[in-house]
Design a protein around this motif. Sequence first.
Motif, PDB file in Angstrom:
ATOM      1  N   VAL A 162       0.863  -1.185   0.006  1.00 21.50           N
ATOM      2  CA  VAL A 162      -0.085   0.028   0.070  1.00 21.50           C
ATOM      3  C   VAL A 162       0.894   1.220  -0.011  1.00 21.50           C
ATOM      4  N   ALA A 163       1.960   1.159   0.738  1.00 24.40           N
ATOM      5  CA  ALA A 163       2.979   2.425   0.882  1.00 24.40           C
ATOM      6  C   ALA A 163       3.513   2.659  -0.651  1.00 24.40           C
ATOM      7  N   ALA A 164       3.799   1.483  -1.302  1.00 23.28           N
ATOM      8  CA  ALA A 164       4.293   1.606  -2.446  1.00 23.28           C
ATOM      9  C   ALA A 164       3.305   2.213  -3.525  1.00 23.28           C
ATOM     10  N   TRP A 165       1.998   1.980  -3.449  1.00 24.26           N
ATOM     11  CA  TRP A 165       1.055   2.478  -4.233  1.00 24.26           C
ATOM     12  C   TRP A 165       0.889   3.873  -4.266  1.00 24.26           C
ATOM     13  N   LEU A 166       1.066   4.238  -2.691  1.00 21.76           N
ATOM     14  CA  LEU A 166       1.015   5.769  -2.437  1.00 21.76           C
ATOM     15  C   LEU A 166       2.143   6.534  -3.016  1.00 21.76           C
ATOM     16  N   LEU A 167       3.457   5.954  -2.863  1.00 25.93           N
ATOM     17  CA  LEU A 167       4.602   6.645  -3.423  1.00 25.93           C
ATOM     18  C   LEU A 167       4.443   6.748  -4.804  1.00 25.93           C
ATOM     19  N   GLU A 168       4.019   5.615  -5.487  1.00 21.03           N
ATOM     20  CA  GLU A 168       3.933   5.652  -7.081  1.00 21.03           C
ATOM     21  C   GLU A 168       2.815   6.817  -7.435  1.00 21.03           C
ATOM     22  N   ARG A 169       1.710   6.652  -6.558  1.00 22.82           N
ATOM     23  CA  ARG A 169       0.430   7.657  -6.966  1.00 22.82           C
ATOM     24  C   ARG A 169       1.230   9.139  -7.039  1.00 22.82           C
ATOM     25  N   THR A 170       2.047   9.294  -6.098  1.00 20.69           N
ATOM     26  CA  THR A 170       2.394  10.696  -5.842  1.00 20.69           C
ATOM     27  C   THR A 170       3.657  11.005  -6.664  1.00 20.69           C
ATOM     28  N   GLY A 171       4.069  10.044  -7.318  1.00 15.62           N
ATOM     29  CA  GLY A 171       5.432  10.187  -8.259  1.00 15.62           C
ATOM     30  C   GLY A 171       6.794  10.576  -7.349  1.00 15.62           C
TER      31      GLY A 171
END
Length: 238
Positions: free
Chosen positions: A100-109
Amino acid sequence: MLVAAAVCPCPPLLVPEVAAGAAPELDEARAACSDALAVLAAARPDRLFVVGPADKAGRGPHPEGARGSFRGFGVDVTVRLGRAGVDAPSARELPASLAVAAWLLERTGWSAAPVEGLGVGEALPVERCVEAGRELGARAGRVALLAMGDASACRTLKAPGYLDERAAPFDAEVARALGAADVEAIKALDAALARELKAAGRTSWQVLAGAAEDAGLSGALLYEDAPYGVGYMVATWS
């Protein structure tokens, strides 16, 4: 030295494909998480540590580029921890919280700094959580920390842990402590009570407390709610 930190919840439901038709219900939480990551980036860290609860297979360090997925939740969505273009094909799969953290980081670039993950067992004693945090906070350079984890899962009759009258007061104290960057109050959270209330974020928060002992950071609570009977909180320390 720890220069900034953020606290985010880690339900896979934050990923819209997992939430499906219920996705809009967590739009406010997603926006708060994006704001929290912006605070981390603005601190110009040299390294970001992401800490989250993990089962036995996911405990320990996870390098930048490690991959995770949400196939276990019925959707073919894969993620990679950290900056774009960095890969670690031989690494273990990320536990759900770090995915989930990885998804959040990807989402915010995310591109502000290299990223390392740490999966922490939910039963880890307070003292060991704090010591792990001290070790992260003592790393050279400007350190940022993203602590993933949910509060109690016992806020309503339909919650995963059913209704427990102790859940709301527990979550209220966690929200207060996170919003105030109250390191001592977070250290003082009762590990046994947290486990009974299925508050999976306890270990991540206490790792953060150890890292922040001498950092002198101020806190802000960006989001607090209990959709689905589970406490979700977003906070920043800077």
